[in-house]
Design a protein around this motif. Structure first.
Motif, PDB file in Angstrom:
ATOM      1  N   GLY A 178      27.263 -47.928   8.145  1.00  0.00           N
ATOM      2  CA  GLY A 178      28.349 -48.832   7.841  1.00  0.00           C
ATOM      3  C   GLY A 178      28.802 -48.709   6.395  1.00  0.00           C
ATOM      4  O   GLY A 178      28.197 -48.001   5.586  1.00  0.00           O
ATOM      5  N   THR A 179      29.860 -49.449   6.070  1.00  0.00           N
ATOM      6  CA  THR A 179      30.324 -49.522   4.680  1.00  0.00           C
ATOM      7  C   THR A 179      29.321 -50.289   3.829  1.00  0.00           C
ATOM      8  O   THR A 179      29.075 -49.952   2.669  1.00  0.00           O
ATOM      9  CB  THR A 179      31.704 -50.198   4.622  1.00  0.00           C
TER      10      THR A 179
ATOM     11  N   HIS B 135      24.065 -52.970   9.420  1.00  0.00           N
ATOM     12  CA  HIS B 135      25.288 -52.265   9.050  1.00  0.00           C
ATOM     13  C   HIS B 135      26.499 -53.164   9.253  1.00  0.00           C
ATOM     14  O   HIS B 135      26.564 -53.914  10.236  1.00  0.00           O
ATOM     15  CB  HIS B 135      25.476 -51.018   9.917  1.00  0.00           C
TER      16      HIS B 135
ATOM     17  N   GLY C 129      30.903 -52.732   8.995  1.00  0.00           N
ATOM     18  CA  GLY C 129      32.048 -51.867   8.723  1.00  0.00           C
ATOM     19  C   GLY C 129      32.995 -52.524   7.748  1.00  0.00           C
ATOM     20  O   GLY C 129      32.581 -53.248   6.840  1.00  0.00           O
ATOM     21  N   ASP C 130      34.284 -52.300   7.925  1.00  0.00           N
ATOM     22  CA  ASP C 130      35.316 -52.914   7.109  1.00  0.00           C
ATOM     23  C   ASP C 130      35.989 -54.038   7.889  1.00  0.00           C
ATOM     24  O   ASP C 130      36.142 -53.947   9.117  1.00  0.00           O
ATOM     25  CB  ASP C 130      36.379 -51.883   6.706  1.00  0.00           C
TER      26      ASP C 130
END
Length: 275
Positions: free
Chosen positions: A161-162, A246, A248-249
């Motif tokens: 993830g980000t 994790h 994401g955005d």
């Protein structure tokens, strides 16, 4: 499994108090930042998993540590029971000191054939009320399966993830979370049972524990707790191995989250949404 659909429509209700002690223990167990909330302050989200739990006496438990079947939940003959996932909507925060009432209703019982054999899914709607208002609505999915073992997960490693955080789920963490949620399922704290009876390589990390950690990661990423949160278990994680959280955005008010072991497949998938 004749007769189990007769359980559709059954309801039960339970009451509890969100005490300062529970809030402090939840905060400490999850290692949440800052000070634990005090009386009258907002409680961490998903603390409702710790409230209004079944208090079946010891002689009313099955071999696995769950309450014996045939009470509120239907008497499904399949021996293995797991929390498959939930869809949750928050109207606001519970506060420390609240008197809480949970009303639960069975809305569906469905038998299916999966890669691991026969499965039975029981869907339960929960409504969490406090101070004369409904604060949380949850649709919970419980899955029952046979004793032959779960289907093998995908061999593909989860993507990164980000935002990524790493936690090592220790036996102490799993035991304390079981105690907070009054969860007697032995796969989370009894290593001999988990490995010798259910065939796992170690103690199993609770799905709702992973979900709670992901929700609070989402709150840190966005700077505010989500209004809606869903999660679904995909494959198990075990104690002593690094567990990666994790995120994401955030896109259009939505954030995808997932857990995975080092180099392993996704264990729990989740999505946080802000209205």
């Amino acid at each position: 499994m004749p007769g189990i659909t007769d359980w559709i429509g059954r309801e039960e209700a339970a009451e509890d108090v969100l005490t300062p002690a529970l809030a402090a223990r939840f905060h400490a167990t999850l290692a949440l930042p800052g000070a634990a909330p005090r009386e009258g302050e907002p409680a961490p989200r998903l603390i409702h998993f710790c409230l209004c739990q079944s208090v079946a006496p010891a002689d009313a438990l099955g071999e696995d540590g769950h309450p014996a079947r045939g009470g509120f939940l239907p008497p499904v003959a399949l021996p293995r029971r797991m929390w498959a996932g939930s869809e949750i909507a928050f109207a606001g925060d519970l506060t420390v000191g609240d008197h809480v009432r949970r009303t639960s209703r069975i809305v569906d019982v469905v038998e299916k054939e999966g890669r691991s054999g026969t499965l039975c899914f029981v869907t339960v709607d929960h409504r969490i009320d406090a101070n004369g208002a409904t604060m949380v609505r949850e649709r919970q999915s419980i899955v029952y399966r046979d004793a032959g073992g779960a289907a093998p997960p995908s061999a593909d490693a989860a993507t990164a993830g980000t935002a990524v955080e790493t936690i090592v789920p220790t036996p102490t963490l799993l035991f304390r979370y079981s105690a907070l949620t009054f969860n007697g399922h032995r796969i989370h704290y009894d290593r001999d049972y988990a490995t010798g009876v259910e065939g796992y390589p170690g103690l199993v990390v609770h799905g709702p524990l992973q979900a709670t950690l992901l929700l609070h990661l989402a709150a840190r990423v966005r700077g505010a707790p989500p209004d809606d949160f869903t999660f679904r278990s995909a494959s198990p994680l075990f104690d002593g191995q690094p567990m990666r959280l994790h995120a994401g955005d955030v896109v259009d008010g939505r954030l995808d989250l997932w857990t995975a072991g080092a180099g392993g497949p996704v264990a729990t998938r989740a999505q946080a949404r802000w209205r």
